[in-house]
Design a protein around this motif. Structure first.
Motif, PDB file in Angstrom:
ATOM      1  N   ARG A  43       0.587  -1.213  -0.155  1.00 34.52           N
ATOM      2  CA  ARG A  43       0.475   0.157   0.218  1.00 34.52           C
ATOM      3  C   ARG A  43       1.125   1.339  -0.309  1.00 34.52           C
ATOM      4  O   ARG A  43       1.081   2.196  -0.738  1.00 34.52           O
ATOM      5  N   LEU A  44       2.151   1.271   0.126  1.00 38.50           N
ATOM      6  CA  LEU A  44       3.174   2.236   0.731  1.00 38.50           C
ATOM      7  C   LEU A  44       3.568   2.866  -0.956  1.00 38.50           C
ATOM      8  O   LEU A  44       4.128   3.816  -1.059  1.00 38.50           O
ATOM      9  N   ALA A  45       3.249   1.805  -1.341  1.00 32.11           N
ATOM     10  CA  ALA A  45       4.205   1.523  -2.572  1.00 32.11           C
ATOM     11  C   ALA A  45       3.245   2.283  -3.869  1.00 32.11           C
ATOM     12  O   ALA A  45       3.782   1.864  -5.150  1.00 32.11           O
ATOM     13  N   THR A  46       2.188   1.984  -2.988  1.00 28.23           N
ATOM     14  CA  THR A  46       0.997   2.308  -4.892  1.00 28.23           C
ATOM     15  C   THR A  46       0.454   3.102  -4.387  1.00 28.23           C
ATOM     16  O   THR A  46      -0.198   3.885  -3.344  1.00 28.23           O
ATOM     17  N   GLU A 255       5.719   7.668  -7.943  1.00 31.77           N
ATOM     18  CA  GLU A 255       7.080   7.885  -7.564  1.00 31.77           C
ATOM     19  C   GLU A 255       8.339   7.995  -6.616  1.00 31.77           C
ATOM     20  O   GLU A 255       7.862   6.746  -6.250  1.00 31.77           O
ATOM     21  N   GLY A 256       8.847   8.783  -6.650  1.00 31.94           N
ATOM     22  CA  GLY A 256       9.908   8.609  -5.814  1.00 31.94           C
ATOM     23  C   GLY A 256       9.804   7.157  -4.524  1.00 31.94           C
ATOM     24  O   GLY A 256      10.081   6.674  -4.273  1.00 31.94           O
ATOM     25  N   HIS A 257       9.458   8.109  -3.269  1.00 30.24           N
ATOM     26  CA  HIS A 257       9.176   7.825  -1.930  1.00 30.24           C
ATOM     27  C   HIS A 257       8.147   6.379  -2.353  1.00 30.24           C
ATOM     28  O   HIS A 257       8.104   5.967  -1.832  1.00 30.24           O
ATOM     29  N   TRP A 259       8.856   3.637  -4.963  1.00 31.70           N
ATOM     30  CA  TRP A 259       9.816   3.090  -5.278  1.00 31.70           C
ATOM     31  C   TRP A 259      10.674   2.706  -4.515  1.00 31.70           C
ATOM     32  O   TRP A 259      11.323   1.704  -4.047  1.00 31.70           O
ATOM     33  N   LEU A 260      10.515   3.435  -2.856  1.00 28.17           N
ATOM     34  CA  LEU A 260      12.018   3.230  -2.056  1.00 28.17           C
ATOM     35  C   LEU A 260      11.280   2.198  -1.113  1.00 28.17           C
ATOM     36  O   LEU A 260      11.310   1.579  -1.065  1.00 28.17           O
ATOM     37  N   TRP A 261       9.407   1.969  -0.862  1.00 28.92           N
ATOM     38  CA  TRP A 261       8.773   1.287   0.224  1.00 28.92           C
ATOM     39  C   TRP A 261       8.456   0.037  -1.244  1.00 28.92           C
ATOM     40  O   TRP A 261       8.157  -1.341  -0.246  1.00 28.92           O
ATOM     41  N   ALA A 262       8.725   0.339  -2.256  1.00 30.75           N
ATOM     42  CA  ALA A 262       9.172  -1.132  -3.594  1.00 30.75           C
ATOM     43  C   ALA A 262      10.250  -1.820  -2.969  1.00 30.75           C
ATOM     44  O   ALA A 262       9.660  -3.270  -2.824  1.00 30.75           O
ATOM     45  N   PHE A 263      11.495  -0.873  -3.275  1.00 33.09           N
ATOM     46  CA  PHE A 263      12.307  -1.828  -2.486  1.00 33.09           C
ATOM     47  C   PHE A 263      12.565  -2.539  -1.941  1.00 33.09           C
ATOM     48  O   PHE A 263      13.140  -3.414  -1.138  1.00 33.09           O
ATOM     49  N   ALA A 264      11.768  -2.133  -0.384  1.00 34.20           N
ATOM     50  CA  ALA A 264      11.529  -2.850   0.858  1.00 34.20           C
ATOM     51  C   ALA A 264      11.292  -3.505   0.651  1.00 34.20           C
ATOM     52  O   ALA A 264      10.820  -4.919   1.426  1.00 34.20           O
ATOM     53  N   LEU A 265       9.592  -3.733   0.387  1.00 33.84           N
ATOM     54  CA  LEU A 265       8.986  -4.894  -0.342  1.00 33.84           C
ATOM     55  C   LEU A 265       9.847  -6.497  -1.148  1.00 33.84           C
ATOM     56  O   LEU A 265       9.816  -6.903  -0.662  1.00 33.84           O
TER      57      LEU A 265
END
Length: 359
Positions: A43-46, A255-257, A259-265
């Motif tokens: 959810r944070l990445a979407t 957006e940028g933030h 992508w950060l959450w996506a990489f954490a995932l």
């Protein structure tokens, strides 16, 4: 054949004493914790579609990223421990390919489900999978389910029904049984999300079942191929979603933030969690995997309450407690049984040694 015995396709018999139960349970709990973070990370990445107010359906893309990063990470580990020759010499089989493909398909559907329905519903529906796995192992691998483990399995299943609200109780209406699938203003795509969740459960059960095969393959090698074929499974879901449901391109809306959450995932819930799942699958029986893996539900539900303000009723809290008790039960009985076997073997060896010396 007893409950602590399984047979690989090549006829090799693996007994409970040949499995490292402590390693298996530790790997499963850590894996389930990483999996429990999926809904929150996703959810944070979407981003949210400004036109509909609902999140874009990008779960398949996020699942593909998890698998791709996992494959790269596992390849680095294989090179570090100098097992590249093993990777090259290992012969693939249907179960290796199918296990990876099914887990990738399952996770693509599950991540999308967490974006369209409540985390509680998504978690419950994917966790129909371990039940399918235990039944398949009972039919095809002849794994007998002990009365104790059956009790734990029933306990966690009832706990799941209570936490999601299928089993509910109110002072006005009394005991109520109902699966809450339908329209919800908070989740405009809830029906599709619930369907995706159920599909993820089916493929998850198949993946857990296929993991019971080919215990001869090193964990690193099996993990690498698991990620590779998992990425293919996620891509298949993405293609179907593009052509039949939603043609949103995640790269254009993130957006940028995000992508950060996506990489954490990708790292926490991908490389680490799925890699550890393969280790657990080699060291635990299907019913042990089934019960212990429910720890993911507790993690996901707690995050749903704390971060996403998803309400949990008192009976749901009781259900969560049942999940914890039922999930931890096999850990205690499994380790206790392993210790008992070791003590019995030690006594038998001592008696043989004494008999040999006296003769």
């Amino acid at each position: 054949m007893n409950a602590d015995t399984t047979v690989t396709p090549d006829g090799t018999v693996l007994t409970g004493s040949a499995m490292n139960k402590k390693l298996g349970f530790t790997a499963m709990i850590l894996s389930a914790t990483g999996m429990g973070l999926v809904g929150t990370f996703s959810r944070l990445a979407t981003p949210v579609d400004p036109d509909t107010g609902a999140r874009y359906i990008t779960g398949d893309f996020l699942a593909f990223g998890r698998m791709a990063v996992g494959a790269i990470g596992m390849l680095v580990i294989i090179l570090a421990v100098k097992k590249l020759p093993k990777l090259k010499s290992t012969k693939l089989s249907f179960t290796v390919v199918a296990g990876g493909f099914c887990i990738g398909t399952s996770l693509a559907l599950y991540v999308s489900s967490t974006l369209m329905t409540s985390i509680a519903n998504a978690v419950f529906l994917i966790y129909t999978g371990p039940l399918f796995s235990a039944i398949l192992a009972w039919i095809f691998l002849k794994e007998k389910i002990s009365l104790t483990n059956a009790g734990f399995l029933v306990m966690v299943f009832i706990g799941m029904l209570m936490t999601i609200g299928i089993i509910d109780y109110t002072t006005e209406g009394g005991l109520d049984f109902a699966l809450k699938i339908g329209a919800d203003p908070a989740f405009p795509n809830k029906v599709i999300g619930d369907i995706f969740g159920l599909g993820s459960g089916l493929f998850y059960g198949l993946a857990l079942f296929f993991y019971r095969y080919r215990g001869d393959i090193d964990s690193e090698v099996r993990g690498f191929w698991n990620f590779i074929f998992g990425a293919i499974g996620a891509l298949v879901v993405m293609v179907l979603r593009f052509t039949m449901l939603d043609d949103t391109n995640p790269i254009r809306v993130m957006e940028g933030h995000h992508w950060l959450w996506a990489f954490a995932l990708f790292l926490v819930s991908g490389f680490f969690a799925i890699g550890l799942l393969v280790v657990a699958g080699k060291n635990l029986l299907a019913v042990e995997l089934s019960t212990t893996s429910y720890w993911e539900c507790v993690v996901a539900l707690v995050l749903g309450i704390l971060i996403w303000k998803e309400a949990l009723t008192p009976i749901g809290a009781i259900g969560g407690l049942l999940i914890i008790l039922g999930g931890m039960g096999p850990v205690l009985t499994g380790l206790g049984g392993a210790n008992k076997r070791r003590r019995a073997n030690k006594r038998a060896n001592q008696e043989r040694a004494q008999a040999a010396s006296s003769s």
